[in-house]
Scaffold this motif. Structure first.
Motif, PDB file in Angstrom:
ATOM      1  N   TYR A   1      30.187   6.878  -8.779  1.00 55.25           N
ATOM      2  CA  TYR A   1      29.294   5.765  -8.075  1.00 55.25           C
ATOM      3  C   TYR A   1      28.668   6.230  -6.554  1.00 55.25           C
ATOM      4  CZ  TYR A   1      31.301   2.073 -10.862  1.00 55.25           C
ATOM      5  OH  TYR A   1      31.471   1.224 -11.888  1.00 55.25           O
ATOM      6  N   VAL A   2      29.092   7.322  -6.067  1.00 56.23           N
ATOM      7  CA  VAL A   2      28.438   7.863  -4.971  1.00 56.23           C
ATOM      8  C   VAL A   2      26.972   8.647  -5.481  1.00 56.23           C
ATOM      9  CG1 VAL A   2      28.298   9.562  -3.277  1.00 56.23           C
ATOM     10  CG2 VAL A   2      30.419   8.081  -3.353  1.00 56.23           C
ATOM     11  N   TYR A   3      27.180   9.341  -6.584  1.00 52.38           N
ATOM     12  CA  TYR A   3      26.101   9.937  -7.237  1.00 52.38           C
ATOM     13  C   TYR A   3      25.061   8.784  -7.959  1.00 52.38           C
ATOM     14  CZ  TYR A   3      28.968  14.169  -7.306  1.00 52.38           C
ATOM     15  OH  TYR A   3      29.641  14.990  -6.979  1.00 52.38           O
ATOM     16  N   ALA A   4      25.653   7.574  -8.226  1.00 52.38           N
ATOM     17  CA  ALA A   4      24.779   6.610  -8.725  1.00 52.38           C
ATOM     18  C   ALA A   4      23.801   6.076  -7.203  1.00 52.38           C
ATOM     19  CB  ALA A   4      25.436   5.544  -9.313  1.00 52.38           C
ATOM     20  N   ALA A   5      24.495   5.755  -6.668  1.00 45.46           N
ATOM     21  CA  ALA A   5      23.720   5.304  -5.450  1.00 45.46           C
ATOM     22  C   ALA A   5      22.675   6.435  -4.551  1.00 45.46           C
ATOM     23  CB  ALA A   5      24.860   5.033  -4.034  1.00 45.46           C
ATOM     24  N   ALA A   6      23.006   7.690  -4.772  1.00 42.00           N
ATOM     25  CA  ALA A   6      22.316   8.720  -4.287  1.00 42.00           C
ATOM     26  C   ALA A   6      20.855   8.866  -5.166  1.00 42.00           C
ATOM     27  CB  ALA A   6      22.920  10.143  -4.402  1.00 42.00           C
ATOM     28  N   GLN A   7      21.018   8.585  -6.432  1.00 42.25           N
ATOM     29  CA  GLN A   7      19.610   8.734  -7.072  1.00 42.25           C
ATOM     30  C   GLN A   7      18.849   7.379  -6.881  1.00 42.25           C
ATOM     31  OE1 GLN A   7      20.397   9.601 -11.444  1.00 42.25           O
ATOM     32  NE2 GLN A   7      21.074   7.562 -11.889  1.00 42.25           N
ATOM     33  N   VAL A   8      19.475   6.257  -6.495  1.00 50.07           N
ATOM     34  CA  VAL A   8      18.596   5.203  -6.227  1.00 50.07           C
ATOM     35  C   VAL A   8      17.912   5.482  -4.941  1.00 50.07           C
ATOM     36  CG1 VAL A   8      18.705   2.751  -5.652  1.00 50.07           C
ATOM     37  CG2 VAL A   8      19.952   3.505  -7.293  1.00 50.07           C
ATOM     38  N   VAL A   9      18.673   6.052  -3.988  1.00 50.09           N
ATOM     39  CA  VAL A   9      18.113   6.275  -2.553  1.00 50.09           C
ATOM     40  C   VAL A   9      17.224   7.468  -2.667  1.00 50.09           C
ATOM     41  CG1 VAL A   9      18.861   7.018  -0.033  1.00 50.09           C
ATOM     42  CG2 VAL A   9      20.284   5.242  -1.679  1.00 50.09           C
TER      43      VAL A   9
ATOM     44  N   LEU B   1      29.251  14.594 -14.681  1.00 50.92           N
ATOM     45  CA  LEU B   1      29.083  15.613 -13.695  1.00 50.92           C
ATOM     46  C   LEU B   1      30.354  15.462 -12.838  1.00 50.92           C
ATOM     47  CD1 LEU B   1      27.347  17.436 -11.787  1.00 50.92           C
ATOM     48  CD2 LEU B   1      26.220  15.290 -10.992  1.00 50.92           C
ATOM     49  N   SER B   2      30.614  14.175 -12.199  1.00 58.15           N
ATOM     50  CA  SER B   2      31.778  14.161 -11.277  1.00 58.15           C
ATOM     51  C   SER B   2      33.170  14.697 -12.028  1.00 58.15           C
ATOM     52  CB  SER B   2      32.087  12.551 -11.210  1.00 58.15           C
ATOM     53  OG  SER B   2      33.146  12.542 -10.119  1.00 58.15           O
ATOM     54  N   PHE B   3      33.416  14.751 -13.244  1.00 61.44           N
ATOM     55  CA  PHE B   3      34.724  15.350 -13.582  1.00 61.44           C
ATOM     56  C   PHE B   3      34.498  16.761 -13.892  1.00 61.44           C
ATOM     57  CE2 PHE B   3      36.200  10.997 -15.083  1.00 61.44           C
ATOM     58  CZ  PHE B   3      37.577  11.116 -15.154  1.00 61.44           C
ATOM     59  N   THR B   4      33.400  17.076 -13.947  1.00 61.98           N
ATOM     60  CA  THR B   4      33.157  18.690 -14.294  1.00 61.98           C
ATOM     61  C   THR B   4      33.128  19.391 -12.824  1.00 61.98           C
ATOM     62  OG1 THR B   4      30.673  18.269 -14.332  1.00 61.98           O
ATOM     63  CG2 THR B   4      31.846  18.582 -16.270  1.00 61.98           C
ATOM     64  N   THR B   5      32.621  18.544 -11.855  1.00 60.79           N
ATOM     65  CA  THR B   5      32.806  19.048 -10.510  1.00 60.79           C
ATOM     66  C   THR B   5      34.109  19.000 -10.041  1.00 60.79           C
ATOM     67  OG1 THR B   5      30.529  18.483 -10.127  1.00 60.79           O
ATOM     68  CG2 THR B   5      31.835  18.717  -8.111  1.00 60.79           C
TER      69      THR B   5
ATOM     70  N   VAL C   1      27.948  17.024  -4.055  1.00 59.28           N
ATOM     71  CA  VAL C   1      28.510  17.679  -4.785  1.00 59.28           C
ATOM     72  C   VAL C   1      29.398  18.390  -4.277  1.00 59.28           C
ATOM     73  CG1 VAL C   1      28.266  19.555  -6.646  1.00 59.28           C
ATOM     74  CG2 VAL C   1      26.897  17.327  -6.788  1.00 59.28           C
ATOM     75  N   MET C   2      28.884  19.219  -3.088  1.00 57.57           N
ATOM     76  CA  MET C   2      29.809  19.915  -2.392  1.00 57.57           C
ATOM     77  C   MET C   2      31.017  19.489  -1.832  1.00 57.57           C
ATOM     78  SD  MET C   2      27.531  22.784  -0.579  1.00 57.57           S
ATOM     79  CE  MET C   2      26.109  21.774  -0.176  1.00 57.57           C
ATOM     80  N   LEU C   3      31.150  18.038  -1.130  1.00 59.01           N
ATOM     81  CA  LEU C   3      32.031  17.475  -0.668  1.00 59.01           C
ATOM     82  C   LEU C   3      33.081  17.189  -2.076  1.00 59.01           C
ATOM     83  CD1 LEU C   3      30.370  14.771   1.391  1.00 59.01           C
ATOM     84  CD2 LEU C   3      31.821  16.751   2.298  1.00 59.01           C
ATOM     85  N   GLU C   4      32.586  16.754  -3.161  1.00 57.73           N
ATOM     86  CA  GLU C   4      33.685  16.488  -4.288  1.00 57.73           C
ATOM     87  C   GLU C   4      34.290  17.858  -4.689  1.00 57.73           C
ATOM     88  OE1 GLU C   4      34.036  14.215  -8.570  1.00 57.73           O
ATOM     89  OE2 GLU C   4      32.088  14.898  -7.648  1.00 57.73           O
ATOM     90  N   GLN C   5      33.388  18.918  -4.642  1.00 59.39           N
ATOM     91  CA  GLN C   5      34.175  20.345  -4.980  1.00 59.39           C
ATOM     92  C   GLN C   5      35.384  20.419  -3.904  1.00 59.39           C
ATOM     93  OE1 GLN C   5      30.668  22.800  -4.521  1.00 59.39           O
ATOM     94  NE2 GLN C   5      30.398  22.749  -6.808  1.00 59.39           N
ATOM     95  N   ILE C   6      34.989  20.354  -2.564  1.00 59.99           N
ATOM     96  CA  ILE C   6      36.198  20.472  -1.718  1.00 59.99           C
ATOM     97  C   ILE C   6      37.377  19.665  -1.932  1.00 59.99           C
ATOM     98  CG2 ILE C   6      36.594  20.357   0.720  1.00 59.99           C
ATOM     99  CD1 ILE C   6      33.768  20.891   1.276  1.00 59.99           C
ATOM    100  N   ALA C   7      36.981  18.209  -2.506  1.00 64.76           N
ATOM    101  CA  ALA C   7      38.174  17.305  -2.498  1.00 64.76           C
ATOM    102  C   ALA C   7      38.911  17.738  -3.839  1.00 64.76           C
ATOM    103  CB  ALA C   7      37.293  15.948  -2.776  1.00 64.76           C
ATOM    104  N   GLY C   8      38.084  18.221  -4.702  1.00 57.52           N
ATOM    105  CA  GLY C   8      38.969  18.585  -6.094  1.00 57.52           C
ATOM    106  C   GLY C   8      40.096  19.700  -5.725  1.00 57.52           C
ATOM    107  N   VAL C   9      39.620  20.981  -4.869  1.00 58.47           N
ATOM    108  CA  VAL C   9      40.292  22.015  -4.612  1.00 58.47           C
ATOM    109  C   VAL C   9      41.357  21.383  -3.740  1.00 58.47           C
ATOM    110  CG1 VAL C   9      40.398  24.132  -3.233  1.00 58.47           C
ATOM    111  CG2 VAL C   9      38.477  23.626  -4.784  1.00 58.47           C
TER     112      VAL C   9
END
Length: 220
Positions: A137-145, A167-171, A191-199
């Motif tokens: 949903y963050v990505y959905a908002a980003a591509q609108v803004v 994209l979110s799951f693969t990240t 995307v970098m924030l999600e990578q950090i969150a995943g690790v």
């Protein structure tokens, strides 16, 4: 044990199953606004009920009302008009914090005592999938803004919701298949924030399980 009792004892397992079922069923319903709306509403209902079962707090009730209620409404609106920018944006502004709060509650559930139950093991997977939904949903908002934030195999431009979830799951899992990629700097930051969150999430769960195992052996 009856099925109802099993569901009550494993609300996180129900949530994990619902999330995985939504992932598998969505491609069959992508062309149906009604189908997308039903999946979205049922999924949010299951998410809320699962968290209510594991974390009954006044704060949860307020968050469910302030975020969950409007999110349900915009789930239906977005299913009916997936290309209307302001609907997608407002929907994401309610959904993303709602899902992140759900994941926070489930992580607290994992750490609330010194025992690991079967349902808490389900919660590790359920919380992970909920975080992936939140970032989608963050990505959905980003591509609108910032139009053109992401590019896929079909080229740049607005990406469909399921592609952003993919994209979110693969990240989050650090797979990084790269068939859908962030193009603009703002999108790459997210995307970098999600990578950090995943690790961080994997490290947190592993540390929790190792610590509990060490405590169990120390008591012997």
């Amino acid at each position: 044990m009856s099925r109802l009792a099993t569901i009550r004892e494993h609300p996180s397992g129900v949530l994990l199953f619902a999330q995985l079922f939504a992932v598998l069923s969505y491609p069959f319903l992508d062309d149906s606004a009604f189908g997308r709306g039903v999946v979205g509403v049922v999924q949010m209902g299951v998410v809320g009920l699962a968290l209510w079962a594991v974390r009954r707090t006044p704060a949860l009730s307020w968050m469910a009302v302030l975020l969950g209620g409007p999110a349900l409404v915009f789930t239906v609106l977005e299913a009916a008009q997936p290309s209307t920018g302001w609907i997608v944006l407002v929907s994401a502004l309610f959904h993303a914090p709602f899902y992140f709060y759900i994941s926070y509650g489930m992580i607290r559930y994992l750490f609330h005592d010194d025992k690991v139950t079967r349902d808490e093991l389900f919660a590790t997977g359920a919380a992970f999938t909920v975080v992936a939904w939140g970032f989608a949903y963050v990505y959905a908002a980003a591509q609108v803004v910032w139009p053109g934030s992401f590019a896929g195999s079909q080229g740049s431009g607005e990406q469909a919701w399921f592609e952003l979830l993919y994209l979110s799951f693969t990240t989050l899992t650090s797979v990084g298949l790269s068939d859908i990629v962030p193009v603009l700097d703002h999108a790459r930051s997210l995307v970098m924030l999600e990578q950090i969150a995943g690790v961080f999430y994997v490290a947190l769960v592993v540390a929790r399980l190792v610590g509990l195992n060490a405590n169990r052996h120390a008591r012997r």
